[in-house]
Design a protein around this motif. Structure first.
Motif, PDB file in Angstrom:
ATOM      1  N   PRO A  27       0.827  -1.200   0.000  1.00 25.15           N
ATOM      2  CA  PRO A  27       0.000   0.000   0.000  1.00 25.15           C
ATOM      3  C   PRO A  27       0.865   1.254   0.000  1.00 25.15           C
ATOM      4  CG  PRO A  27       0.021  -0.991   2.181  1.00 25.15           C
ATOM      5  CD  PRO A  27       0.748  -1.925   1.260  1.00 25.15           C
ATOM      6  N   LEU A  28       0.325   2.329  -0.492  1.00 21.01           N
ATOM      7  CA  LEU A  28       1.047   3.597  -0.515  1.00 21.01           C
ATOM      8  C   LEU A  28       1.196   4.140   0.902  1.00 21.01           C
ATOM      9  CD1 LEU A  28      -0.718   5.270  -3.554  1.00 21.01           C
ATOM     10  CD2 LEU A  28       1.554   4.244  -3.490  1.00 21.01           C
ATOM     11  N   PRO A  29       2.309   4.789   1.215  1.00 21.22           N
ATOM     12  CA  PRO A  29       2.453   5.379   2.551  1.00 21.22           C
ATOM     13  C   PRO A  29       1.484   6.547   2.712  1.00 21.22           C
ATOM     14  CG  PRO A  29       4.297   6.002   1.163  1.00 21.22           C
ATOM     15  CD  PRO A  29       3.487   5.006   0.382  1.00 21.22           C
ATOM     16  N   PRO A  30       1.110   6.878   3.953  1.00 20.93           N
ATOM     17  CA  PRO A  30       0.201   8.006   4.168  1.00 20.93           C
ATOM     18  C   PRO A  30       0.814   9.310   3.660  1.00 20.93           C
ATOM     19  CG  PRO A  30       0.665   6.868   6.248  1.00 20.93           C
ATOM     20  CD  PRO A  30       1.473   6.219   5.183  1.00 20.93           C
ATOM     21  N   ASP A  31      -0.027  10.240   3.281  1.00 20.66           N
ATOM     22  CA  ASP A  31       0.425  11.500   2.702  1.00 20.66           C
ATOM     23  C   ASP A  31       0.889  12.492   3.769  1.00 20.66           C
ATOM     24  OD1 ASP A  31       0.991  13.027   0.509  1.00 20.66           O
ATOM     25  OD2 ASP A  31      -0.966  14.006   0.477  1.00 20.66           O
ATOM     26  N   ARG A  32       0.603  12.229   5.029  1.00 23.70           N
ATOM     27  CA  ARG A  32       1.002  13.154   6.092  1.00 23.70           C
ATOM     28  C   ARG A  32       2.406  12.787   6.583  1.00 23.70           C
ATOM     29  NH1 ARG A  32      -2.024   9.277   8.499  1.00 23.70           N
ATOM     30  NH2 ARG A  32      -1.219   8.450  10.445  1.00 23.70           N
ATOM     31  N   PRO A  33       3.114  13.743   7.210  1.00 26.60           N
ATOM     32  CA  PRO A  33       4.445  13.440   7.718  1.00 26.60           C
ATOM     33  C   PRO A  33       4.383  12.569   8.972  1.00 26.60           C
ATOM     34  CG  PRO A  33       3.864  15.690   8.241  1.00 26.60           C
ATOM     35  CD  PRO A  33       2.765  15.152   7.377  1.00 26.60           C
ATOM     36  N   PHE A  34       5.463  11.850   9.205  1.00 27.46           N
ATOM     37  CA  PHE A  34       5.594  11.074  10.441  1.00 27.46           C
ATOM     38  C   PHE A  34       6.555  11.832  11.336  1.00 27.46           C
ATOM     39  CE2 PHE A  34       7.749   7.852  13.009  1.00 27.46           C
ATOM     40  CZ  PHE A  34       6.657   7.342  13.670  1.00 27.46           C
ATOM     41  N   VAL A  35       6.063  12.312  12.488  1.00 26.12           N
ATOM     42  CA  VAL A  35       6.872  13.114  13.397  1.00 26.12           C
ATOM     43  C   VAL A  35       6.828  12.525  14.802  1.00 26.12           C
ATOM     44  CG1 VAL A  35       6.495  15.240  12.091  1.00 26.12           C
ATOM     45  CG2 VAL A  35       5.011  14.705  13.983  1.00 26.12           C
ATOM     46  N   VAL A  36       7.895  12.784  15.545  1.00 34.88           N
ATOM     47  CA  VAL A  36       7.976  12.467  16.967  1.00 34.88           C
ATOM     48  C   VAL A  36       8.206  13.799  17.667  1.00 34.88           C
ATOM     49  CG1 VAL A  36       9.230  11.225  18.752  1.00 34.88           C
ATOM     50  CG2 VAL A  36       8.936  10.195  16.499  1.00 34.88           C
ATOM     51  N   ALA A  37       7.258  14.196  18.534  1.00 37.46           N
ATOM     52  CA  ALA A  37       7.322  15.516  19.161  1.00 37.46           C
ATOM     53  C   ALA A  37       7.445  15.375  20.672  1.00 37.46           C
ATOM     54  CB  ALA A  37       6.083  16.333  18.796  1.00 37.46           C
ATOM     55  N   ARG A  38       8.198  16.303  21.280  1.00 41.92           N
ATOM     56  CA  ARG A  38       8.374  16.360  22.736  1.00 41.92           C
ATOM     57  C   ARG A  38       8.236  17.803  23.181  1.00 41.92           C
ATOM     58  NH1 ARG A  38      13.877  13.525  24.315  1.00 41.92           N
ATOM     59  NH2 ARG A  38      13.365  14.738  26.150  1.00 41.92           N
ATOM     60  N   LEU A  39       7.722  17.985  24.390  1.00 43.06           N
ATOM     61  CA  LEU A  39       7.567  19.310  24.989  1.00 43.06           C
ATOM     62  C   LEU A  39       8.308  19.295  26.314  1.00 43.06           C
ATOM     63  CD1 LEU A  39       6.211  22.046  24.612  1.00 43.06           C
ATOM     64  CD2 LEU A  39       4.191  21.137  25.735  1.00 43.06           C
ATOM     65  N   LEU A  40       9.338  20.141  26.425  1.00 42.18           N
ATOM     66  CA  LEU A  40      10.196  20.149  27.602  1.00 42.18           C
ATOM     67  C   LEU A  40      10.174  21.510  28.281  1.00 42.18           C
ATOM     68  CD1 LEU A  40      13.230  18.453  25.864  1.00 42.18           C
ATOM     69  CD2 LEU A  40      11.598  17.348  27.387  1.00 42.18           C
ATOM     70  N   PRO A  41       9.890  21.571  29.603  1.00 39.69           N
ATOM     71  CA  PRO A  41       9.985  22.853  30.311  1.00 39.69           C
ATOM     72  C   PRO A  41      11.450  23.218  30.524  1.00 39.69           C
ATOM     73  CG  PRO A  41       9.317  21.121  31.825  1.00 39.69           C
ATOM     74  CD  PRO A  41       9.402  20.497  30.469  1.00 39.69           C
ATOM     75  N   SER A  42      11.775  24.472  30.294  1.00 42.66           N
ATOM     76  CA  SER A  42      13.153  24.942  30.439  1.00 42.66           C
ATOM     77  C   SER A  42      13.123  26.358  30.997  1.00 42.66           C
ATOM     78  CB  SER A  42      13.859  24.891  29.085  1.00 42.66           C
ATOM     79  OG  SER A  42      15.132  25.477  29.170  1.00 42.66           O
ATOM     80  N   GLY A  43      13.201  26.493  32.329  1.00 42.11           N
ATOM     81  CA  GLY A  43      13.159  27.815  32.950  1.00 42.11           C
ATOM     82  C   GLY A  43      11.788  28.441  32.778  1.00 42.11           C
ATOM     83  N   GLY A  44      11.735  29.625  32.214  1.00 42.68           N
ATOM     84  CA  GLY A  44      10.471  30.327  32.009  1.00 42.68           C
ATOM     85  C   GLY A  44       9.855  30.085  30.648  1.00 42.68           C
ATOM     86  N   GLU A  45      10.344  29.081  29.948  1.00 42.75           N
ATOM     87  CA  GLU A  45       9.775  28.778  28.632  1.00 42.75           C
ATOM     88  C   GLU A  45       9.656  27.273  28.442  1.00 42.75           C
ATOM     89  OE1 GLU A  45      12.429  30.541  25.802  1.00 42.75           O
ATOM     90  OE2 GLU A  45      13.812  28.866  25.873  1.00 42.75           O
ATOM     91  N   ALA A  46       8.860  26.911  27.467  1.00 43.37           N
ATOM     92  CA  ALA A  46       8.709  25.505  27.081  1.00 43.37           C
ATOM     93  C   ALA A  46       9.313  25.342  25.693  1.00 43.37           C
ATOM     94  CB  ALA A  46       7.244  25.107  27.077  1.00 43.37           C
ATOM     95  N   ARG A  47      10.099  24.295  25.513  1.00 51.87           N
ATOM     96  CA  ARG A  47      10.755  24.060  24.237  1.00 51.87           C
ATOM     97  C   ARG A  47      10.124  22.842  23.575  1.00 51.87           C
ATOM     98  NH1 ARG A  47      15.832  22.700  25.644  1.00 51.87           N
ATOM     99  NH2 ARG A  47      15.700  20.600  24.802  1.00 51.87           N
TER     100      ARG A  47
END
Length: 129
Positions: A27-47
């Motif tokens: 079968p054809l691969p899906p048309d959307r991207p495959f991503v791995v995402a993380r959200l890390l707190p770092s001081g007064g901001e989130a990365r």
């Protein structure tokens, strides 16, 4: 007597694959991207770190940053190919949520903190009597 072989052929053909070719291939691969995402707190901001594993074509990944129910910030990352992309957002007390959109469709949602839920022991008047 000739009817029996013809009838038998019709009945048995329903038990076999009836499409050609017999192996449809991969079968054809899906048309959307495959991503791995993380959200890390770092001081007064989130990365936010987004690692792109598969990308069918370049495009913009829209990031929406929410605090509780309100939209705080929006950013767009241009994804050219596989690799790691980062973005930072302001971080304050409370519950935060990051939503990633690809071509207007949600791709991922990341949460940071604990949502402010109502106390289950507190009885509120719901209008039911």
């Amino acid at each position: 007597m000739r009817v029996w072989p013809l009838l038998l052929l019709v009945l048995l053909s329903g038990c076999r694959y009836t499409f050609l070719p017999l192996d449809p291939g991969r079968p054809l691969p899906p048309d959307r991207p495959f991503v791995v995402a993380r959200l890390l707190p770092s001081g007064g901001e989130a990365r936010a770190e987004v690692r792109v594993e598969r990308l069918s074509r370049p495009g913009h990944l829209h990031l929406k940053w929410f605090r509780e129910e309100g939209l705080v910030a929006e950013k767009a990352l241009f994804l050219e190919g596989p690799g790691t992309y980062t973005a930072s957002f302001p971080l304050a007390e409370g519950y935060h949520r990051l939503v990633g959109l690809w071509e207007g469709a949600p791709l991922f949602q990341l949460d940071l903190g604990t949502p402010a839920l109502p106390d289950p022991d507190q009885v509120e008047d719901q209008g039911h009597r």
